[in-house]
Design an enzyme around this catalytic site. Structure first.
Site, short mmCIF file in Angstrom:
data_model
loop_
_atom_site.label_atom_id
_atom_site.label_comp_id
_atom_site.label_asym_id
_atom_site.label_seq_id
_atom_site.Cartn_x
_atom_site.Cartn_y
_atom_site.Cartn_z
N SER A 190 0.85 -1.19 0.00
CA SER A 190 0.00 0.00 0.00
C SER A 190 0.89 1.23 0.00
O SER A 190 1.98 1.22 0.58
CB SER A 190 -0.89 0.02 1.24
OG SER A 190 -1.52 1.28 1.40
N TYR B 28 -1.76 0.16 10.21
CA TYR B 28 -1.90 -0.41 8.86
C TYR B 28 -0.65 -0.08 8.04
O TYR B 28 -0.10 -0.95 7.35
CB TYR B 28 -3.14 0.16 8.18
CG TYR B 28 -3.36 -0.36 6.78
CD1 TYR B 28 -3.79 -1.66 6.55
CD2 TYR B 28 -3.13 0.46 5.68
CE1 TYR B 28 -3.98 -2.14 5.26
CE2 TYR B 28 -3.33 0.00 4.39
CZ TYR B 28 -3.75 -1.30 4.19
OH TYR B 28 -3.94 -1.77 2.91
#
Length: 246
Positions: free
Chosen positions: A141, A155
């Protein structure tokens, strides 16, 4: 495509979103594809049927990414039923957000078990079967490099670990002729990050192209890395974010 493809891929979390798009794109390139899923057997079977309609072999395997034995077994089942394993796409992942003061230890452990530990387990097992020309593709990501809002630290940390593992494994497996790369998607229109709603509208303004990406656009890069054109690319972390982090 022939149903006797000589290459086999395992795409974790391949029942929807980016994973499903990658699985179907690889099938269109003549690859036999196994996918894992944890919740919706209906969705997984639908992806498998679409792969078979393309003309490639398909296999849907229930495997919760939090379960080490299930992840390990998924790799072995792929090899046993499809005959080999040339491509591993570590796509399964979860999104958990929250600021430091509110994020629980259970949330932290779950996030890391799915986004980091499962990637380690699947890659270690897959490497046992791969020969020269093997491809490992991790779905990371852009939050590992660019985090413009609060609440995403954990995250981002999990995806940052994937970036580090990608670089290290490229060194570990390079002598065997196996490439290891990661794709860093930005805002992609999926169930996890839909392109509709007030939050999406605000985020869209921060993207250079002023739109969310599609799963197929991520899948195109995965197919490139999995194919012969990607043979000299390894240890790379490649952004697909529409210029959000430019």
């Amino acid at each position: 495509m022939s149903s006797t493809s000589t290459r086999v891929a395992l795409v974790t979390g391949g029942s929807r979103g980016i994973g499903a798009a990658i699985a179907e794109r690889l099938a269109r390139d003549g690859v036999s594809v196994a996918i894992t899923y944890s919740a919706s057997e209906h969705d997984a079977r639908a992806v498998a049927r679409r792969i078979e309609a393309i003309g490639s072999r398909a296999l849907a395997i229930r495997a919760d990414a939090r379960d080490v034995d299930a992840v390990r077994k998924a790799v072995h089942t792929t090899v046993e039923q499809l005959g080999s394993l040339e491509i591993l796409v570590n796509n399964a992942g979860i999104l958990r957000t929250g600021v430091l003061q509110e994020f629980s230890l259970d949330d932290f452990d779950t996030l890391m078990s799915v986004n980091v530990r499962a990637v380690f387990v699947a890659t270690r097992e897959a490497a046992k079967f791969m020969k020269s020309g093997g491809r490992i593709i991790n779905i990371g990501s852009i939050t590992s490099e660019y985090l413009p809002i609060p609440g995403g630290a954990f995250y981002a940390a999990s995806k940052g670990a994937v970036v580090g593992l990608t670089r290290g494994w490229a060194r570990d497996l390079g002598a065997a002729g196996i490439t290891v790369n990661s794709i860093l998607p930005g805002r992609i229109d999926t169930d996890m990050t839909p392109a509709t709603g007030p939050v999406a509208q605000r985020i869209r303004g921060s993207i250079a192209l002023q739109r969310y990406g599609s799963p197929d656009e991520v899948a195109s890069l995965a197919a490139f890395l999995a194919g012969p054109e990607g043979s000299f690319i390894t240890g790379a972390n490649l952004r697909v974010d529409g210029g959000a982090s430019a």
